[in-house]
Every structure is written in structure tokens, then in C-alpha cells.
Design a protein around this motif. Structure first.
Motif, short mmCIF file in Angstrom:
data_model
loop_
_atom_site.label_atom_id
_atom_site.label_comp_id
_atom_site.label_asym_id
_atom_site.label_seq_id
_atom_site.Cartn_x
_atom_site.Cartn_y
_atom_site.Cartn_z
N ILE A 193 0.83 -1.20 0.00
CA ILE A 193 0.00 0.00 0.00
C ILE A 193 0.87 1.26 0.00
N GLU A 194 0.36 2.32 -0.60
CA GLU A 194 1.02 3.61 -0.60
C GLU A 194 0.06 4.66 -0.03
N TRP A 195 0.63 5.75 0.44
CA TRP A 195 -0.16 6.82 1.05
C TRP A 195 -1.27 7.30 0.14
N THR A 196 -0.99 7.42 -1.14
CA THR A 196 -1.97 7.96 -2.08
C THR A 196 -3.14 7.03 -2.30
N HIS A 197 -3.07 5.78 -1.83
CA HIS A 197 -4.19 4.84 -1.99
C HIS A 197 -5.34 5.12 -1.02
N LEU A 198 -5.06 5.81 0.09
CA LEU A 198 -6.12 6.05 1.08
C LEU A 198 -7.16 7.02 0.53
N ARG A 199 -8.44 6.67 0.71
CA ARG A 199 -9.52 7.54 0.25
C ARG A 199 -10.30 8.14 1.42
N GLY A 200 -10.14 7.59 2.61
CA GLY A 200 -10.84 8.11 3.77
C GLY A 200 -10.34 7.43 5.02
N THR A 201 -10.99 7.70 6.14
CA THR A 201 -10.61 7.04 7.38
C THR A 201 -11.75 7.11 8.38
N PHE A 202 -11.67 6.29 9.43
CA PHE A 202 -12.70 6.20 10.46
C PHE A 202 -12.05 6.37 11.83
N HIS A 203 -12.82 6.23 12.88
CA HIS A 203 -12.32 6.38 14.25
C HIS A 203 -11.63 7.72 14.46
N CYS A 204 -12.42 8.77 14.39
CA CYS A 204 -11.96 10.12 14.69
C CYS A 204 -12.93 10.76 15.69
N HIS A 205 -12.37 11.55 16.59
CA HIS A 205 -13.17 12.14 17.68
C HIS A 205 -13.33 13.65 17.49
N THR A 206 -14.43 14.17 18.01
CA THR A 206 -14.69 15.61 17.97
C THR A 206 -14.87 16.12 19.39
N ASN A 207 -15.16 17.41 19.52
CA ASN A 207 -15.38 17.98 20.86
C ASN A 207 -16.73 17.58 21.45
N TRP A 208 -17.48 16.70 20.76
CA TRP A 208 -18.67 16.12 21.37
C TRP A 208 -18.24 15.18 22.50
N SER A 209 -17.07 14.54 22.37
CA SER A 209 -16.55 13.71 23.48
C SER A 209 -15.24 14.33 23.94
N ASP A 210 -14.10 13.68 23.70
CA ASP A 210 -12.84 14.22 24.21
C ASP A 210 -11.94 14.77 23.10
N GLY A 211 -12.50 15.02 21.93
CA GLY A 211 -11.74 15.65 20.86
C GLY A 211 -11.61 17.14 21.08
N LYS A 212 -10.73 17.78 20.32
CA LYS A 212 -10.47 19.21 20.50
C LYS A 212 -11.08 20.07 19.41
N ASN A 213 -11.53 19.46 18.33
CA ASN A 213 -12.08 20.22 17.21
C ASN A 213 -13.54 19.85 16.97
#
Length: 584
Positions: A345-365
Motif C-alpha cells: 500500500i502507498e499513502w496515495t491509496h487512502l480515500r478516507g478514514t474512520f475512528h476520529c473524535h470531535t469535541n462532542w466527546s474528548d476531541g479538541k475540534n
């Protein structure tokens, strides 16, 4: 002083106050202030200049004065005086797992312990176990944690090492005498933790290059200053070596100093079997009748086999090129002989991602900010997976708040025509293997990340049964950070990964490669086995702020180290296909 520096000082003040036994509410005020500053996304200097610090939650008049003092003078008199009243060794003891301010205070007051060395000696003399609230098991654990911390002190996270190496590499590239240059060593091989940095360069003026290297601004101490090799200790605590060779020697030196040792030994044995000699100086045809080939540079009895690149070097030994990440003598040479090294795999193959947090829980953005950053990176989709309700320490969402977030994501998607946000949740796997949300709640989500966040002391059988039970739920899409490890901080919990991988193959559950620099979990050593069983990987940054999307690149490196191809990783799929995969 910037926001990050002020936050660090406030957090340390809270610890110092606890160590001194001050009013806990006073210590908590500094902790809350640090959290408020960490969550603030604006320009702190503007708030100070406009006398608007009071707009931040939990920032009273006294704290406003302290923030202003730090912004304007780059220091805090109160902090410096407070720190002088607490032995420095007590703060060092805070780095020992399982020791908090209350226990450290008790050790200091009752046994006079003021350093890690004194604590270790007291444990070895069995004095600690006699204190109330400690005991023999706690004493043994403290000794084990001290030994572990000492070992960890000489190692660094991959992301930290890579950032430092990039700065040095860019500086070296500016030197006109350097012809070729590369990072080498364990960093080039993509190891999740590294002990030092290695660089290999070619030049016709090696002494000029060495003089430039040892004078770089990141250097604290020069430990060796030679013509072909120089070693330095960096201000970050890392050691760094630079080796300079001639341009014709560069591919041989780069291969040798990339390693691993085990890979190099196997390659040299292969060369010997073919009547050749291989070293950092070159690949040579061994003359007939010569019993032993020397590795010394000055040994010119053999004829050099010219190689302009590492590709040529592998080809000269009858091998397909082996990517640096695979060079661990774990079957890569045998695969290269059969021309079976896959396209990784190469970096350019990624089209998206999951498991990200927001300030709704303990994220900062915010949700919008996280989506905007992912879109800016060129991704086509992003999955939001804030914590579930049992993760109260992370402000986990209950059913009502989750429903509100799902609705907000739907409204955001209605405004986007070239990007999509998936509504998910990182749902806690409870102690008995049940999930933190009922099936009818999870059915409303696009996907579910099931993760362990508590009761990590279960034995291997309990933990394995617990995780497998969760994976067998039809609404669980992927298993998050499968072993719960925190690199250089916390060992993995006990779990039978063979059984977990078999379960994933049977249930179609994806396994996450959590590429947070602290996790890198599932470990790269397991991915070849998982891939061969048909288990799908999903590379997730576990991002709690927009800057942590950069971890995706490091996740790709770890996936390559695990022999993973584009087709093994779900988030290489385009948007239309990932929607269908999630629906299934």
C-alpha cells in the motif's frame, strides 16, 4: 509563551499542589484551566491584549493574571517559586506508572523518599510494602514499572523520531557537497519505536559535510567527529549518526545501515553461497581459491559488482527488490527469490478514514473542522466515532446525544457534494463482552468501532472471550486498538490474537490499524497472518484534533511493514464502494 506552554505549566502546578497536600479544589482549578485553554482554538494573545480572558470557562481573575504574565514575560513567578519547594525527584516519580500524587506524597513523608533511585532501593529492602495502602504486590509492581520506565527512556515513538529526522534531513539537503542522502536504520524500516537516528550520505568532500552535521542547531553534544562517521546527542535526547561514503559506495552502505541485523546476516550468507562477498563497502566477486572474504574496505582482492541503486544490489543477488519496511528476515528474502514480494500500500491509496473524535466527546475540534481538514488532505470521506456513554472520563455520548450528532452529520452531508461524513461510534466493550449501546441504537449508525477501555487486567481467556463476544455482534464493523497498548507507557493487555484473528475472518469484522503514535495497534507482526486469513484492515488515526490526521502516513508505513496491499485495506475503497461495504 504560547497556549501549549501555558497548558503544560498549569497541569504541572496542579500536580505540585497535590504533592504538597494543598486543597484539592485549588489543584482542580488549574487542571480545569488547562483543559479550557486546550479546547480554545483562537489566538490567546488576542484575548490577553483585549482583556477578554474571562470569556474562557473556569478562568477567574487570579488565573487571568497568571496567563497574562506568561504571555507577556514568558515566565510565571508563582510557578517557579512553587517548583522550588518540591524536590525534583518527586516529579520524576510521577512518570512511574501506578504512582499518583497521593502515593508519592505518602512515600516522601513516611519514608523520606525523594527520587526514583531511593524508591527503587526502598522497594528492594521491602520497606514500601509496610506502608498502609501499598502491600507486597504494589511494591513488586513499582519495581517492575521502574525497570520498564528505564528501558523506555532510551526509546522514542516513530512519529517523534520521524519529525526530528525530517528536520535534519532537510538541513543536510541544503549542503552543496552532498550528492545522495537517505534516512537509514530502524526508522527507515518503519519500526514503531526507535532508539536512534541514522543517516547515510555520499559526497566528494566528506569532512565538510561532517563539520556541517555536528554544528546543526539540534545538536547538544558531539560524541564522535570523524571523516566517514560522526555521532551526536540531540537536544531531544535522541542520538544520531551520519555516515558519508563515495557515490559508488552509497547503495551498499544504505542497504547495510538500513538493516536489520538479521536481514543483513541472511543477505551475506546468500552472497557467500553464490561466491560473492557483501559488506557496507560493496558486493564483490570472490576470487577462486580465496578461503575467506574480508569485510574491510581496503580489501581489493575481489572484483566489485557495480550497483547504482539498491534495486541493482538485490538484482545482483537474484532477488526482487525488498522494500525497507520488510527487511526483518521474516520471509522477505525467500519471497524475493520467488518474485513474490507484493506491491505494498502507498499513502496515495487512502480515500478516507474512520475512528476520529470531535469535541462532542474528548476531541479538541468541531465536527465541521474535522471534516474540513480531512477534505483538505484530499480524502473523500471521514468517519466520526466519538466515545460511548461508559467512557465518562472522555465525555462519552449517551443515546440522546448520539441521536443529535447523527442528525447533525446528516445536515452536514446535505451541504457537501464532494465529501461524505459517516456517523459512527466508538462503543465500549464492557467487562462481560456486551456492548455499551443496545442493538437498536447501533443499527442507526453507519458503522461501529468496538474497543476495550476498562478492566484491562483480565486474564487472557477472559479478555479473549470478551472481545470475541463483541465481534460476533452483527452491528460491530471493526475492532479498535486490539491490544490496548500504549507504546512506551503501557504493555498490551493479555489476549489470544490468533483466536481474535480467526474470529475476524469468520465474522467479517475489520481489524483496525490504529496509527496513533502511542498505539500502532494491531502490531505489524500480526498483519501478515491476518491478511492470509482474509481479514481486512482499516487504517485509523484515532484523531482527537486535526493535526493528528498526519498519523495516517505513519499508519501506511506500518501497514507496509505488515505486508499489506491496497486490496487488504478497506479505506482505500472509493466512496461508492465503501458505502456498499458498510451497508453489508
Amino acid at each position: 509563551m504560547d497556549k501549549s506552554g501555558i497548558t503544560d505549566i498549569f497541569e504541572e502546578i496542579a500536580v505540585l499542589l497535590e504533592l504538597k497536600g494543598e486543597n484539592p479544589f485549588k489543584a482542580r482549578a488549574y487542571t480545569n484551566a488547562a483543559r479550557a485553554l486546550d479546547n480554545f482554538e483562537g489566538d490567546l494573545a488576542v484575548l490577553v491584549a483585549e482583556n477578554r480572558l474571562g470569556e474562557l470557562p473556569g478562568i477567574g481573575d487570579a488565573l487571568q493574571l497568571k496567563i497574562t504574565e506568561m504571555v507577556q514575560t514568558d515566565r510565571l513567578d508563582y510557578y517557579e517559586k512553587l517548583r522550588a519547594t518540591v524536590p525534583a525527584g518527586l516529579l520524576e516519580m510521577m512518570d512511574i506508572p501506578a504512582l499518583g500524587p497521593k502515593k508519592i506524597k505518602a512515600l516522601h513523608e513516611k519514608l523520606g523518599i525523594a527520587s526514583v533511585a531511593e524508591l527503587e532501593a526502598a522497594c528492594q529492602a521491602h520497606k514500601v510494602r509496610e506502608l498502609a495502602g501499598f502491600g507486597a504486590k504494589t511494591e513488586e509492581k513499582i519495581l517492575a514499572n521502574i525497570a520498564q520506565s528505564r528501558d523506555y527512556a532510551s526509546q522514542f515513538h516513530y512519529a517523534e523520531a520521524w519529525a526530528q529526522a525530517e528536520e535534519i534531513r532537510e538541513a543536510l539537503r541544503d549542503h552543496e557537497a552532498i550528492i545522495q542522502l537517505s534516512v537509514a536504520g530502524s526508522l527507515r524500516r518503519g519500526k514503531e519505536v526507535v532508539k536512534d537516528l541514522d543517516f547515510v550520505a555520499s559526497s566528494r568532500q566528506p569532512q565538510e559535510v561532517m563539520d556541517y552535521f555536528v554544528a546543526l542547531p539540534w545538536v547538544k553534544t558531539v560524541t564522535n567527529h570523524g571523516t566517514t562517521k560522526s555521532s551526536v546527542l540531540l537536544k531531544s535526547g535522541m542520538s544520531a549518526d551520519l555516515r558519508v561514503v563515495s557515490d559508488k559506495e552509497f547503495p551498499y552502505a544504505l542497504h547495510h545501515f538500513t538493516g536489520s541485523k538479521e536481514h543483513n546476516v541472511a543477505m551475506r550468507q546468500r552472497a557467500i553461497a553464490q561466491g560473492k562477498k557483501m559488506s557496507e563497502w560493496g558486493l564483490f566477486e570472490t576470487p577462486p581459491g580465496k578461503k575467506k572474504a574480508s569485510d574491510k574496505k581496503e580489501d581489493d582482492d575481489g572484483k566489485l559488482i557495480p550497483c547504482r541503486t539498491e534495486d541493482d544490489l538485490f538484482e545482483a543477488l537474484g532477488l526482487q527488490f525488498i522494500p525497507p519496511e520488510l527487511r526483518e528476515n521474516l520471509g522477505e528474502i525467500e519471497a524475493a527469490e520467488k518474485r513474490e514480494i507484493p506491491r505494498l500500500i502507498e499513502w496515495t491509496h487512502l480515500r478516507g478514514t474512520f475512528h476520529c473524535h470531535t469535541n462532542w466527546s474528548d476531541g479538541k475540534n468541531t465536527l465541521v473542522e474535522m471534516a474540513g481538514e480531512a477534505r483538505e488532505l484530499g480524502l473523500d470521506y471521514l468517519g466520526i466515532a466519538d466515545h460511548s456513554k461508559s467512557s465518562y472520563q472522555a465525555n462519552g455520548l449517551n443515546e440522546e446525544r448520539l441521536a443529535e450528532q447523527i442528525e447533525m452529520i446528516a445536515k452536514l452531508n446535505a451541504q457537501l457534494d464532494d465529501f461524505h461524513v459517516f456517523a459512527g461510534s466508538e462503543v465500549d466493550i464492557l467487562k462481560d463482552g456486551k456492548l455499551d449501546f443496545a442493538d437498536d441504537v447501533m443499527a442507526k449508525l453507519d458503522y461501529v468501532v468496538a474497543s476495550v477501555h476498562n478492566a484491562m487486567g483480565q486474564d487472557e481467556e477472559q479478555m479473549t472471550v470478551r472481545v470475541i463476544r463483541a465481534m460476533e455482534n452483527e452491528y460491530v464493523t471493526m475492532l479498535g486498538h486490539a491490544t490496548g497498548r500504549l507504546l512506551l507507557q503501557r504493555e498490551p493487555y493479555k489476549i489470544n490474537l490468533e483466536k481474535v484473528i480467526d474470529c475476524a475472518a469468520r465474522t467479517g469484522t475489520w481489524i483496525e490499524l490504529n496509527c496513533s503514535s502511542y498505539r500502532m495497534d494491531l502490531d505489524w507482526r500480526w498483519w501478515h497472518r491476518a491478511r492470509d486469513k482474509g481479514v481486512k484492515c482499516v487504517i485509523n488515526p484515532d484523531a482527537h484534533r486535526i493535526a493528528q490526521f498526519s498519523m495516517l502516513r505513519h499508519g501506511v508505513t506500518l501497514a507496509r511493514k505488515g505486508w499489506l496491499r491496497r486490496e487488504d485495506i478497506m479505506n482505500t475503497l472509493p466512496l461508492d464502494k465503501i458505502k456498499k461495504a458498510l451497508a453489508r
